[in-house]
Design an enzyme around this catalytic site. Structure first.
Site, PDB file in Angstrom:
ATOM      1  CB  CYS A  32      57.604 -34.691   1.493  1.00 57.00           C
ATOM      2  SG  CYS A  32      55.862 -35.108   1.406  1.00 57.00           S
ATOM      3  CB  CYS A  35      55.806 -34.000   4.516  1.00 55.99           C
ATOM      4  SG  CYS A  35      55.821 -35.656   3.806  1.00 55.99           S
TER       5      CYS A  35
END
Length: 105
Positions: A32, A35
């Site tokens: 991600c 993230c």
């Protein structure tokens, strides 16, 4: 040294729910992009605030936790106070935005 902990399904209760210190749990995945961006902000938050613990939960490795807390978008951060979810923060936030959101007074 930062106080970021990697938490799993087997350590979640002890590290997060039983903590007397507020815990900001970052639900993330290695693939991600946002993230990865929030990781730097969490490190800065952890190093400048001794009154909070940052915990990270990899959703790919800990599906049951992600399902238990209804995590459908990442990054998703849950603030736990006294073992209960006190706040949900979805998406990228800067250190300052996180401090405001979790009210670290």
């Amino acid at each position: 040294m930062s106080n970021i902990k990697h938490v799993t399904e087997s350590t979640f209760r002890q590290e997060v729910e039983a903590s007397t210190t507020p815990v900001l749990v970052d639900f993330y995945a290695d693939w991600c992009g946002p993230c990865k961006m929030v990781q730097h902000e969490l490190e800065a938050l952890a190093s400048s605030n001794a009154n909070i613990i940052i915990a990270k939960v990899n959703v790919d490795e800990n599906n049951n936790l992600a399902e238990r807390f209804g995590i459908s978008n990442i990054p998703c951060m849950l603030l736990f106070k006294n073992g209960e979810v006190a706040k949900t923060i979805i998406g990228f936030r800067t250190k300052q935005q996180l401090e405001t959101a979790i009210n670290l007074d």
